[in-house]
Design a protein around this motif. Structure first.
Motif, PDB file in Angstrom:
ATOM      1  N   ALA A   1       0.806  -1.038   0.026  1.00  0.00           N
ATOM      2  CA  ALA A   1      -0.001   0.037  -0.067  1.00  0.00           C
ATOM      3  C   ALA A   1       0.784   1.303  -0.044  1.00  0.00           C
ATOM      4  CB  ALA A   1      -0.974  -0.037   1.330  1.00  0.00           C
ATOM      5  N   THR A   2       2.001   1.155   0.682  1.00  0.00           N
ATOM      6  CA  THR A   2       2.685   2.459   0.617  1.00  0.00           C
ATOM      7  C   THR A   2       3.614   2.550  -0.699  1.00  0.00           C
ATOM      8  OG1 THR A   2       3.294   2.150   3.242  1.00  0.00           O
ATOM      9  CG2 THR A   2       4.643   3.362   1.947  1.00  0.00           C
ATOM     10  N   LYS A   3       3.850   1.604  -1.177  1.00  0.00           N
ATOM     11  CA  LYS A   3       4.566   1.565  -2.591  1.00  0.00           C
ATOM     12  C   LYS A   3       3.718   2.237  -3.409  1.00  0.00           C
ATOM     13  CE  LYS A   3       7.184  -1.245  -5.728  1.00  0.00           C
ATOM     14  NZ  LYS A   3       7.878  -2.566  -6.227  1.00  0.00           N
ATOM     15  N   GLN A   4       2.351   1.762  -3.388  1.00  0.00           N
ATOM     16  CA  GLN A   4       1.475   2.099  -4.460  1.00  0.00           C
ATOM     17  C   GLN A   4       0.805   3.436  -4.117  1.00  0.00           C
ATOM     18  OE1 GLN A   4       1.170   0.614  -7.451  1.00  0.00           O
ATOM     19  NE2 GLN A   4       2.545  -1.166  -7.022  1.00  0.00           N
ATOM     20  N   ARG A   5       1.107   3.842  -2.919  1.00  0.00           N
ATOM     21  CA  ARG A   5       0.411   5.135  -2.188  1.00  0.00           C
ATOM     22  C   ARG A   5      -0.993   5.009  -2.337  1.00  0.00           C
ATOM     23  NH1 ARG A   5       4.110   9.559  -5.904  1.00  0.00           N
ATOM     24  NH2 ARG A   5       6.153   8.635  -5.295  1.00  0.00           N
TER      25      ARG A   5
ATOM     26  N   GLY B   1      -2.356   3.707   0.787  1.00  0.00           N
ATOM     27  CA  GLY B   1      -2.504   3.226   2.168  1.00  0.00           C
ATOM     28  C   GLY B   1      -3.687   3.941   2.901  1.00  0.00           C
ATOM     29  N   PRO B   2      -4.013   5.206   2.634  1.00  0.00           N
ATOM     30  CA  PRO B   2      -5.121   5.844   3.175  1.00  0.00           C
ATOM     31  C   PRO B   2      -6.567   5.204   2.370  1.00  0.00           C
ATOM     32  CG  PRO B   2      -3.583   7.539   2.900  1.00  0.00           C
ATOM     33  CD  PRO B   2      -2.988   6.353   2.070  1.00  0.00           C
ATOM     34  N   LEU B   3      -6.249   5.061   1.218  1.00  0.00           N
ATOM     35  CA  LEU B   3      -7.564   4.405   0.643  1.00  0.00           C
ATOM     36  C   LEU B   3      -7.926   3.138   0.895  1.00  0.00           C
ATOM     37  CD1 LEU B   3      -7.428   5.379  -3.313  1.00  0.00           C
ATOM     38  CD2 LEU B   3      -9.120   5.934  -1.628  1.00  0.00           C
ATOM     39  N   ILE B   4      -6.947   2.285   1.232  1.00  0.00           N
ATOM     40  CA  ILE B   4      -6.995   0.975   1.794  1.00  0.00           C
ATOM     41  C   ILE B   4      -7.730   1.180   2.933  1.00  0.00           C
ATOM     42  CG2 ILE B   4      -6.123  -1.273   2.587  1.00  0.00           C
ATOM     43  CD1 ILE B   4      -4.243  -1.344   0.277  1.00  0.00           C
ATOM     44  N   TYR B   5      -7.462   1.967   3.854  1.00  0.00           N
ATOM     45  CA  TYR B   5      -7.959   2.006   5.390  1.00  0.00           C
ATOM     46  C   TYR B   5      -9.316   2.675   5.192  1.00  0.00           C
ATOM     47  CZ  TYR B   5      -8.534   3.761  10.072  1.00  0.00           C
ATOM     48  OH  TYR B   5      -9.135   4.078  11.124  1.00  0.00           O
ATOM     49  N   TRP B   6      -9.502   3.484   4.482  1.00  0.00           N
ATOM     50  CA  TRP B   6     -10.842   3.999   4.501  1.00  0.00           C
ATOM     51  C   TRP B   6     -11.788   3.239   3.930  1.00  0.00           C
ATOM     52  CZ3 TRP B   6     -14.185   5.885   0.312  1.00  0.00           C
ATOM     53  CH2 TRP B   6     -15.176   6.783   0.886  1.00  0.00           C
ATOM     54  N   HIS B   7     -11.490   2.404   2.749  1.00  0.00           N
ATOM     55  CA  HIS B   7     -12.581   1.370   2.099  1.00  0.00           C
ATOM     56  C   HIS B   7     -12.931   0.289   3.143  1.00  0.00           C
ATOM     57  CE1 HIS B   7     -13.289   2.514  -2.310  1.00  0.00           C
ATOM     58  NE2 HIS B   7     -12.187   3.089  -2.044  1.00  0.00           N
ATOM     59  N   LEU B   8     -11.868  -0.203   3.738  1.00  0.00           N
ATOM     60  CA  LEU B   8     -11.977  -1.315   4.701  1.00  0.00           C
ATOM     61  C   LEU B   8     -13.009  -0.661   5.862  1.00  0.00           C
ATOM     62  CD1 LEU B   8      -8.577  -2.874   4.929  1.00  0.00           C
ATOM     63  CD2 LEU B   8     -10.475  -3.832   3.718  1.00  0.00           C
ATOM     64  N   ARG B   9     -12.527   0.420   6.285  1.00  0.00           N
ATOM     65  CA  ARG B   9     -13.330   1.133   7.336  1.00  0.00           C
ATOM     66  C   ARG B   9     -15.137   1.189   6.893  1.00  0.00           C
ATOM     67  NH1 ARG B   9     -12.092   6.818   9.613  1.00  0.00           N
ATOM     68  NH2 ARG B   9     -13.185   7.434   7.251  1.00  0.00           N
TER      69      ARG B   9
ATOM     70  N   ILE C   1      -2.691  -4.611  11.664  1.00  0.00           N
ATOM     71  CA  ILE C   1      -2.833  -3.972  10.277  1.00  0.00           C
ATOM     72  C   ILE C   1      -3.507  -2.728  10.327  1.00  0.00           C
ATOM     73  CG2 ILE C   1      -3.121  -4.581   7.932  1.00  0.00           C
ATOM     74  CD1 ILE C   1      -0.885  -6.065   8.926  1.00  0.00           C
ATOM     75  N   ARG C   2      -4.802  -2.852  10.957  1.00  0.00           N
ATOM     76  CA  ARG C   2      -5.245  -1.796  11.088  1.00  0.00           C
ATOM     77  C   ARG C   2      -4.809  -0.496  11.723  1.00  0.00           C
ATOM     78  NH1 ARG C   2     -10.887  -2.344  11.083  1.00  0.00           N
ATOM     79  NH2 ARG C   2     -10.586  -4.378  12.043  1.00  0.00           N
ATOM     80  N   ARG C   3      -3.998  -0.736  12.877  1.00  0.00           N
ATOM     81  CA  ARG C   3      -3.393   0.432  13.532  1.00  0.00           C
ATOM     82  C   ARG C   3      -2.226   0.888  12.493  1.00  0.00           C
ATOM     83  NH1 ARG C   3      -4.041  -3.311  17.799  1.00  0.00           N
ATOM     84  NH2 ARG C   3      -1.981  -4.196  17.561  1.00  0.00           N
ATOM     85  N   THR C   4      -1.526   0.008  11.674  1.00  0.00           N
ATOM     86  CA  THR C   4      -0.685   0.570  10.804  1.00  0.00           C
ATOM     87  C   THR C   4      -1.250   1.389   9.616  1.00  0.00           C
ATOM     88  OG1 THR C   4       1.057  -1.514  11.175  1.00  0.00           O
ATOM     89  CG2 THR C   4       1.298  -0.310   9.094  1.00  0.00           C
ATOM     90  N   LEU C   5      -2.364   0.810   8.980  1.00  0.00           N
ATOM     91  CA  LEU C   5      -2.986   1.632   8.086  1.00  0.00           C
ATOM     92  C   LEU C   5      -3.368   2.993   8.723  1.00  0.00           C
ATOM     93  CD1 LEU C   5      -4.652  -1.207   6.265  1.00  0.00           C
ATOM     94  CD2 LEU C   5      -2.600   0.260   5.483  1.00  0.00           C
ATOM     95  N   ALA C   6      -4.118   2.967   9.981  1.00  0.00           N
ATOM     96  CA  ALA C   6      -4.557   4.154  10.606  1.00  0.00           C
ATOM     97  C   ALA C   6      -3.484   5.129  10.600  1.00  0.00           C
ATOM     98  CB  ALA C   6      -5.380   3.768  11.968  1.00  0.00           C
ATOM     99  N   ALA C   7      -2.275   4.797  11.218  1.00  0.00           N
ATOM    100  CA  ALA C   7      -1.207   5.798  11.216  1.00  0.00           C
ATOM    101  C   ALA C   7      -0.869   6.172   9.901  1.00  0.00           C
ATOM    102  CB  ALA C   7      -0.063   4.993  11.840  1.00  0.00           C
ATOM    103  N   ILE C   8      -1.009   5.340   8.856  1.00  0.00           N
ATOM    104  CA  ILE C   8      -0.577   6.125   7.506  1.00  0.00           C
ATOM    105  C   ILE C   8      -1.634   7.110   7.079  1.00  0.00           C
ATOM    106  CG2 ILE C   8      -0.580   5.312   5.082  1.00  0.00           C
ATOM    107  CD1 ILE C   8       0.698   2.868   5.945  1.00  0.00           C
ATOM    108  N   PHE C   9      -2.932   6.801   7.270  1.00  0.00           N
ATOM    109  CA  PHE C   9      -3.791   7.744   7.082  1.00  0.00           C
ATOM    110  C   PHE C   9      -3.885   9.150   7.870  1.00  0.00           C
ATOM    111  CE2 PHE C   9      -8.683   8.505   7.378  1.00  0.00           C
ATOM    112  CZ  PHE C   9      -8.824   9.512   6.448  1.00  0.00           C
ATOM    113  N   ALA C  10      -3.774   8.906   9.205  1.00  0.00           N
ATOM    114  CA  ALA C  10      -3.482  10.265  10.184  1.00  0.00           C
ATOM    115  C   ALA C  10      -2.446  11.172   9.569  1.00  0.00           C
ATOM    116  CB  ALA C  10      -3.196   9.508  11.404  1.00  0.00           C
ATOM    117  N   ARG C  11      -1.151  10.353   9.167  1.00  0.00           N
ATOM    118  CA  ARG C  11       0.119  11.279   8.691  1.00  0.00           C
ATOM    119  C   ARG C  11      -0.417  11.925   7.409  1.00  0.00           C
ATOM    120  NH1 ARG C  11       3.792  14.635   9.554  1.00  0.00           N
ATOM    121  NH2 ARG C  11       5.827  14.280   7.914  1.00  0.00           N
TER     122      ARG C  11
END
Length: 381
Positions: free
Chosen positions: A41-45, A47-55, A65-75
């Motif tokens: 997700a980070t390589k493909q940029r 990360g925020p979209l994956i987190y948001w769609h899954l939520r 994994i949820r916490r990692t993606l949430a941190a990417i989204f927050a940043r």
């Protein structure tokens, strides 16, 4: 990469959710290797979209994994807030200086297509000004506190934008490229203030009124800009295309799109194979919304030269492998990048379009010069 991963990334590579995509995500969730998701997700940029769609679809997946993606989204939300604030400040200052401006790429797409701008990461803000107002725009950036160097070297003077200007907004470094044309010489397509299609798209960001390209030109620019052999086709770029096609399905001049941009028109079939498009867009494109087309290597990027160089330390077997990947790219990538309507046209790609792209982009890069002291092409693996 496992086929289920491509389905996961394809389903989330869209700015907005649909119930159909959500249902497919639920069906796939148990088969995903979640440990690999954050890195890809980070390589493909996305990360925020994956987190948001899954939520949004309430998809169950591992908490770490949820916490990692949430941190990417927050940043990314923090970065987007700084970029939006800066963009509004720049557009207002350009207007006060009587300099026409238009926002390109992510600075427009993040606010037009995505539910919130933090879902659309971008490296910098791209602003188009008339060709005779580039220097005046640079002076405006300097007055706003940017380090905005003048184009001094031959390479800088030949670029389609001024050297990158930078400034800290809070604790975020914001980069800005002031363009006098949308594409560099490598892409052989002129798009400037003198060739804009109207009406332009009006939108608001940071409380400031702005304008972006007309939908047809916006769609073409996002597609044409990713057809560089040296640079990867990222899933985020595909999400932009999906968003434009779905957002403007009832606005786009589809006959004009097919007539003026035939490669783009056919590329949307390959896009539908990666991310199932909505029924309205499919109706205009003559595609089956329930049955995306099948083709080999869906989602696989080009891996040949110049993405990887023959000068690297490779054994003979690896050199042959690199040569094979250079001459014979994945079917999905070839059909998408070259706009091939069906597999029957692939022989023309491998023996004509693909070699011609090497010559065309290579000669233009020779004219422009190397991108840096240690690299001839801009390659991002």
């Amino acid at each position: 990469m496992h086929a289920h991963h491509y389905s996961l990334y394809g389903l989330v590579s869209a700015p907005r959710p649909t119930e159909a995509r959500g249902q497919r995500l639920r069906e796939l969730a148990n088969d995903v290797c979640w440990e690999r998701v954050p890195d890809i997700a980070t390589k493909q940029r996305i990360g925020p979209l994956i987190y948001w769609h899954l939520r949004e679809h309430d998809i169950p997946y591992p908490n770490h994994i949820r916490r990692t993606l949430a941190a990417i989204f927050a940043r990314q939300k923090a970065i987007a807030a700084a970029q939006t604030e800066t963009l509004a400040e720049i557009i207002a200052a350009l207007r006060d200086a009587a300099i026409d401006s238009l926002v390109l790429k992510g600075g427009a797409l993040a606010h037009i297509l995505y539910p919130e701008p933090g879902l659309r990461p971008m490296e910098d803000l791209d602003i188009l000004v008339p060709s005779n107002q580039g220097e005046a725009a640079r002076e405006v950036l300097c007055d706003l506190g940017f380090h905005a160097p003048a184009p001094i070297t031959r390479y800088a003077r030949l670029q389609h934008h001024l050297p990158v200007a930078q400034r800290m907004t809070g604790n975020i470094l914001v980069s800005v490229e002031v363009h006098t044309t949308a594409f560099n010489l490598l892409m052989a397509h002129e798009l400037s203030f003198s060739s804009l299609q109207r009406p332009l798209v009006d939108y608001v960001a940071g409380g400031e009124a702005m304008q972006a390209l007309a939908p047809e030109q916006m769609l073409w620019m996002q597609y044409h800009g990713l057809r560089k052999l040296a640079e990867p086709v990222r899933f985020l770029q595909l999400a932009d295309l999906v968003g434009l096609v779905e957002r403007y399905a009832d606005v786009l001049d589809w006959p004009q799109l097919r007539r003026d941009y035939p490669d783009l028109w056919h590329a949307l079939t390959a896009l539908h194979a990666f991310t199932p498009l909505g029924g309205n867009a499919c109706g205009h494109l003559g595609l089956d919304a329930e049955r995306p087309p099948s083709m080999r290597g869906i989602g696989e990027d080009y891996r040949g030269w110049p993405r990887h160089g023959f000068t690297q330390k490779l054994n003979p077997r690896e050199r042959w492998q690199l040569l094979a990947e250079t001459l014979h790219p994945p079917e999905w990538w070839a059909r998408f990048v070259y706009g091939i309507p069906s597999a029957r046209g692939l022989s023309g790609v491998f023996f004509h379009r693909h070699p011609a792209a090497f010559i065309h982009q290579g000669l233009r890069r020779l004219y422009l010069g190397p991108v840096s002291r240690g690299a001839f092409f801009k390659t991002e693996i």
